[in-house]
Design an enzyme around this catalytic site. Structure first.
Site, PDB file in Angstrom:
ATOM      1  N   LYS A   1       0.816  -1.220   0.000  1.00  0.00           N
ATOM      2  CA  LYS A   1       0.000   0.000   0.000  1.00  0.00           C
ATOM      3  C   LYS A   1       0.847   1.265   0.000  1.00  0.00           C
ATOM      4  O   LYS A   1       0.422   2.303  -0.509  1.00  0.00           O
ATOM      5  CB  LYS A   1      -0.942   0.008   1.199  1.00  0.00           C
ATOM      6  CG  LYS A   1      -2.037  -1.028   1.056  1.00  0.00           C
ATOM      7  CD  LYS A   1      -3.099  -0.847   2.115  1.00  0.00           C
ATOM      8  CE  LYS A   1      -4.096  -1.988   1.981  1.00  0.00           C
ATOM      9  NZ  LYS A   1      -5.413  -1.691   2.448  1.00  0.00           N
TER      10      LYS A   1
ATOM     11  N   GLU B   1      -1.964   6.937   8.335  1.00  0.00           N
ATOM     12  CA  GLU B   1      -2.661   7.771   7.348  1.00  0.00           C
ATOM     13  C   GLU B   1      -3.687   8.621   8.090  1.00  0.00           C
ATOM     14  O   GLU B   1      -4.203   8.198   9.134  1.00  0.00           O
ATOM     15  CB  GLU B   1      -3.368   6.811   6.379  1.00  0.00           C
ATOM     16  CG  GLU B   1      -3.952   7.421   5.145  1.00  0.00           C
ATOM     17  CD  GLU B   1      -4.487   6.311   4.228  1.00  0.00           C
ATOM     18  OE1 GLU B   1      -3.745   5.870   3.335  1.00  0.00           O
ATOM     19  OE2 GLU B   1      -5.632   5.889   4.418  1.00  0.00           O
ATOM     20  N   LYS B   2      -3.998   9.760   7.551  1.00  0.00           N
ATOM     21  CA  LYS B   2      -5.049  10.607   8.134  1.00  0.00           C
ATOM     22  C   LYS B   2      -6.367   9.839   8.095  1.00  0.00           C
ATOM     23  O   LYS B   2      -6.712   9.258   7.062  1.00  0.00           O
ATOM     24  CB  LYS B   2      -5.155  11.891   7.309  1.00  0.00           C
ATOM     25  CG  LYS B   2      -6.241  12.831   7.759  1.00  0.00           C
ATOM     26  CD  LYS B   2      -5.782  13.664   8.939  1.00  0.00           C
ATOM     27  CE  LYS B   2      -6.922  14.493   9.510  1.00  0.00           C
ATOM     28  NZ  LYS B   2      -6.609  14.976  10.868  1.00  0.00           N
TER      29      LYS B   2
ATOM     30  N   LYS C   1     -17.420  -4.721   2.747  1.00  0.00           N
ATOM     31  CA  LYS C   1     -18.688  -4.294   2.149  1.00  0.00           C
ATOM     32  C   LYS C   1     -19.767  -5.375   2.228  1.00  0.00           C
ATOM     33  O   LYS C   1     -19.451  -6.554   2.092  1.00  0.00           O
ATOM     34  CB  LYS C   1     -18.448  -3.985   0.662  1.00  0.00           C
ATOM     35  CG  LYS C   1     -17.339  -2.991   0.437  1.00  0.00           C
ATOM     36  CD  LYS C   1     -16.660  -3.211  -0.912  1.00  0.00           C
ATOM     37  CE  LYS C   1     -15.359  -2.432  -0.966  1.00  0.00           C
ATOM     38  NZ  LYS C   1     -14.534  -2.778  -2.116  1.00  0.00           N
TER      39      LYS C   1
ATOM     40  N   GLU D   1      -6.473   2.309  -2.412  1.00  0.00           N
ATOM     41  CA  GLU D   1      -5.664   1.214  -2.952  1.00  0.00           C
ATOM     42  C   GLU D   1      -6.226   0.791  -4.297  1.00  0.00           C
ATOM     43  O   GLU D   1      -7.332   1.173  -4.666  1.00  0.00           O
ATOM     44  CB  GLU D   1      -5.660   0.016  -1.997  1.00  0.00           C
ATOM     45  CG  GLU D   1      -7.025  -0.603  -1.800  1.00  0.00           C
ATOM     46  CD  GLU D   1      -6.995  -1.931  -1.055  1.00  0.00           C
ATOM     47  OE1 GLU D   1      -5.919  -2.555  -0.979  1.00  0.00           O
ATOM     48  OE2 GLU D   1      -8.053  -2.348  -0.574  1.00  0.00           O
TER      49      GLU D   1
ATOM     50  N   ARG E   1      -7.614  -7.183  -9.601  1.00  0.00           N
ATOM     51  CA  ARG E   1      -8.317  -8.453  -9.878  1.00  0.00           C
ATOM     52  C   ARG E   1      -9.790  -8.146 -10.066  1.00  0.00           C
ATOM     53  O   ARG E   1     -10.226  -7.022  -9.842  1.00  0.00           O
ATOM     54  CB  ARG E   1      -8.161  -9.380  -8.684  1.00  0.00           C
ATOM     55  CG  ARG E   1      -8.603  -8.649  -7.421  1.00  0.00           C
ATOM     56  CD  ARG E   1      -8.715  -9.512  -6.210  1.00  0.00           C
ATOM     57  NE  ARG E   1      -8.805  -8.736  -4.989  1.00  0.00           N
ATOM     58  CZ  ARG E   1      -9.893  -8.150  -4.520  1.00  0.00           C
ATOM     59  NH1 ARG E   1     -11.036  -8.210  -5.181  1.00  0.00           N
ATOM     60  NH2 ARG E   1      -9.870  -7.467  -3.391  1.00  0.00           N
TER      61      ARG E   1
ATOM     62  N   ARG F   1     -25.071  -8.522  -0.678  1.00  0.00           N
ATOM     63  CA  ARG F   1     -24.303  -9.750  -0.476  1.00  0.00           C
ATOM     64  C   ARG F   1     -25.060 -10.609   0.536  1.00  0.00           C
ATOM     65  O   ARG F   1     -25.292 -10.168   1.677  1.00  0.00           O
ATOM     66  CB  ARG F   1     -22.917  -9.445   0.094  1.00  0.00           C
ATOM     67  CG  ARG F   1     -22.039  -8.692  -0.862  1.00  0.00           C
ATOM     68  CD  ARG F   1     -20.611  -8.718  -0.360  1.00  0.00           C
ATOM     69  NE  ARG F   1     -19.786  -7.761  -1.082  1.00  0.00           N
ATOM     70  CZ  ARG F   1     -18.470  -7.716  -1.009  1.00  0.00           C
ATOM     71  NH1 ARG F   1     -17.822  -8.558  -0.227  1.00  0.00           N
ATOM     72  NH2 ARG F   1     -17.782  -6.829  -1.688  1.00  0.00           N
TER      73      ARG F   1
HETATM   74  P1  ADP Z   1      -8.257  -3.263   3.026  1.00  0.00           P
HETATM   75  O1  ADP Z   1      -7.294  -3.403   1.897  1.00  0.00           O
HETATM   76  O2  ADP Z   1      -7.797  -3.935   4.286  1.00  0.00           O
HETATM   77  O3  ADP Z   1      -9.674  -3.600   2.644  1.00  0.00           O
HETATM   78  P2  ADP Z   1      -8.608  -0.380   2.605  1.00  0.00           P
HETATM   79  O4  ADP Z   1      -7.454   0.544   2.656  1.00  0.00           O
HETATM   80  O5  ADP Z   1      -9.148  -0.736   1.254  1.00  0.00           O
HETATM   81  O6  ADP Z   1      -8.252  -1.706   3.428  1.00  0.00           O
HETATM   82  O7  ADP Z   1      -9.799   0.214   3.461  1.00  0.00           O
HETATM   83  C1  ADP Z   1     -10.984  -0.516   3.738  1.00  0.00           C
HETATM   84  C2  ADP Z   1     -11.956   0.356   4.505  1.00  0.00           C
HETATM   85  O8  ADP Z   1     -11.324   0.841   5.717  1.00  0.00           O
HETATM   86  C3  ADP Z   1     -12.418   1.605   3.784  1.00  0.00           C
HETATM   87  O9  ADP Z   1     -13.509   1.388   2.916  1.00  0.00           O
HETATM   88  C4  ADP Z   1     -12.808   2.459   4.983  1.00  0.00           C
HETATM   89  O10 ADP Z   1     -14.041   2.025   5.527  1.00  0.00           O
HETATM   90  C5  ADP Z   1     -11.733   2.180   6.007  1.00  0.00           C
HETATM   91  N1  ADP Z   1     -10.574   3.103   5.855  1.00  0.00           N
HETATM   92  C6  ADP Z   1      -9.384   2.836   5.276  1.00  0.00           C
HETATM   93  N2  ADP Z   1      -8.567   3.921   5.292  1.00  0.00           N
HETATM   94  C7  ADP Z   1      -9.254   4.912   5.881  1.00  0.00           C
HETATM   95  C8  ADP Z   1      -8.975   6.298   6.183  1.00  0.00           C
HETATM   96  N3  ADP Z   1      -7.805   6.867   5.891  1.00  0.00           N
HETATM   97  N4  ADP Z   1      -9.951   7.012   6.796  1.00  0.00           N
HETATM   98  C9  ADP Z   1     -11.152   6.467   7.113  1.00  0.00           C
HETATM   99  N5  ADP Z   1     -11.461   5.170   6.873  1.00  0.00           N
HETATM  100  C10 ADP Z   1     -10.537   4.391   6.261  1.00  0.00           C
END
Ligand code: ADP
Length: 465
Positions: free
Chosen positions: A138, A222-223, A258, A307, A311, A357
């Site tokens: 990431k 991350e913020k 989700k 991210e 796939r 789902r």
């Molecule tokens: P993973 O790869 O583990 O699924 P992601 O980075 O795609 O993680 O994030 C999944 C979920 O986590 C996002 O849809 C959101 O709900 C929460 N999330 C991730 N990063 C943040 C952020 N910087 N601020 C608020 N929520 C976040």
């Protein structure tokens, strides 16, 4: 791209028929469940033989029964049947497969599988091993997308092992922050931290979860985006060029995963602007295959890149019904060496689509509730699609994901899609397991949902009992 184009004008100049010289004769599916069945359907449409590997627990499953050829990979731990790179490589060699489709989960993002297949002259249906490596990290993915002009949230630009250094970065960005694993996925290990005194223990927890889940304890900070919405773009690249298929809204999540997805969500200006950016992002890394670019959007409408999922995604179905394209087939054609068989102008979103789902889980606490399906009646009707490997008599193994079915409703507008989905959920019978159907039916009637007043904390903020 516009919305609500009449069906007879939809994508009219696109050739849906498979090319005359399709590169593949036989493809091996290294997956199970609904996505394996979904891939078999595309392979059949393209006139390609579908082979599959399977574990003992899946020997009488629908995808195994539907495939042209099935190769057992029995392991004491059922998960390992689908996680053994060399078993996939030797199965593909044994049956003379031209390519391997990894689906999602399991080995789908594993650069080692992509690399090993390449060494054996077998195509991995997905991006190159190098691109998988880049996007699987990431931190590196964030830097690559910053370079391509995508907006990202403030955060560390290198992995951190030391809690003291991480906490300085958190002070700098300003609380709240979120601590994540560089190799993360599935929401595992992420920790939201509201103040300095919570930081050290959250850092330790994230780092130890990352080590046990991913064998990699590199962390970044991350913020934390408050009141955010999760919005993602579907992309297809051929290594040189790329197109996007618009967005999906996926903010209804439990444990950062989700459970309900829909689209479209944005106005056409935002869609074109962000669409252009994700296409640039895909082109900048020479992306080939299907990808999802995930973002958070804050209450001011600002987007932050999260991210790239390199796939096919569970919710690709929403985009398929909105655009009429068979995305899985397009991914296979690109892997077979075809250039993109469509242009951005060919892609039109029509109406509104929502996917529920249907996980075999207790709706109250989301604990898995697998079992034997004594009776399985799946819905049908206008504007409805069901992707499922469920059937009467099916025993869900305990060891895998709890996803049992995806029910997707399509309507001329959101209201019609909601009504159709609710009618479909009423009709669905899955006797023998508990499912999320009662929760989905409550969400579909809930005023904030109906008014589109939804953020990623929607399920936590509402008491569905
Ligand atoms: P993973 O790869 O583990 O699924 P992601 O980075 O795609 O993680 O994030 C999944 C979920 O986590 C996002 O849809 C959101 O709900 C929460 N999330 C991730 N990063 C943040 C952020 N910087 N601020 C608020 N929520 C976040």
């Amino acid at each position: 791209m516009c919305i609500d184009t009449p069906p007879d004008q939809m994508n009219s100049n696109v050739d849906y028929s498979p090319p005359r010289t399709m590169g593949f004769t036989r493809v091996l599916i290294a997956n199970r469940g609904e996505i394996a069945l979904r891939i078999i359907r595309s392979l059949r449409t393209l006139g390609i033989e579908a082979a599959i590997i399977y574990g003992r627990e899946d020997r009488s499953s629908l995808p195994v029964r539907m495939s042209d050829l099935a190769i057992p990979v029995y392991r004491d731990d059922p998960l390992l049947s689908y996680l053994d790179v060399e078993a996939v490589v030797s199965a593909a060699k044994e049956i003379d497969a031209d390519a391997v489709h990894p689906g999602y989960g399991f080995l789908a993002e594993n650069p080692l599988l992509a690399r090993r297949l390449k060494e054996e002259g077998i195509t991995f249906i997905g991006p190159s091993a190098d691109v998988l490596e880049l996007l699987g990290d990431k931190i590196q993915a964030r830097s690559a997308m910053v370079a391509a002009g995508l907006p990202v949230a403030g955060g560390s630009d290198h992995p951190i092992h030391d809690a003291a250094e991480a906490s300085l970065i958190a002070e700098d960005i300003g609380y709240p922050v979120i601590i994540k694993a560089a190799a993360g996925g599935g929401g595992i290990g992420m920790q939201v931290v509201n103040s300095r005194d919570e930081f050290d223990s959250a850092f330790r927890l994230c780092s130890s979860r990352a080590r046990s889940a991913f064998g990699d304890d590199r962390i970044f900070v991350e913020k934390y985006i408050q009141n955010a919405q999760h919005i993602e773009f579907q992309v297809l690249g051929d290594g040189k060029d790329a197109v996007h298929f618009g967005e999906r809204f996926c903010s209804i999540q439990r444990r950062h995963q989700k459970i309900l997805e829909e689209g479209p969500w944005l106005n056409s200006k935002d869609r074109s602007e962000m669409g252009r950016k994700v296409v640039e992002g895909a082109k900048s890394v020479g992306y080939s295959g299907l990808a999802t670019f995930e973002f958070l959007r804050d209450s001011d409408g600002e987007f932050y890149f999260l991210e790239v999922n390199p796939r096919v995604q569970v919710e690709h179905t929403v985009t398929e019904v909105l655009t009429g394209f068979d995305l899985v087939s397009l991914g296979i054609r690109v892997a077979a060496g075809e250039s993109l068989p469509l242009t951005q102008e060919d892609i039109v979103l029509r109406g509104h689509a929502i996917q529920a789902r249907i996980n075999a889980e207790r709706p109250g606490d989301f604990t898995p509730a697998p079992g034997r399906l004594w009776e399985c009646i799946l819905p049908s009707g206008p504007g409805l699609r069901v992707d499922s490997h469920a059937c009467s008599g099916y025993t869900m193994p305990r060891d895998f994901d709890s996803l049992l079915a995806k029910i997707i409703a399509h309507g001329r507008d959101r209201g019609e899609a909601i009504s159709r989905l609710d009618a479909a959920l009423r009709e669905t019978v899955l006797d023998g397991v508990e499912t999320l159907i009662p929760l989905h039916r409550k969400i579909l009637k809930e005023p904030d949902f109906i008014n589109r007043d939804i953020t990623i904390s929607y399920l936590d903020d509402h008491n569905f009992g």
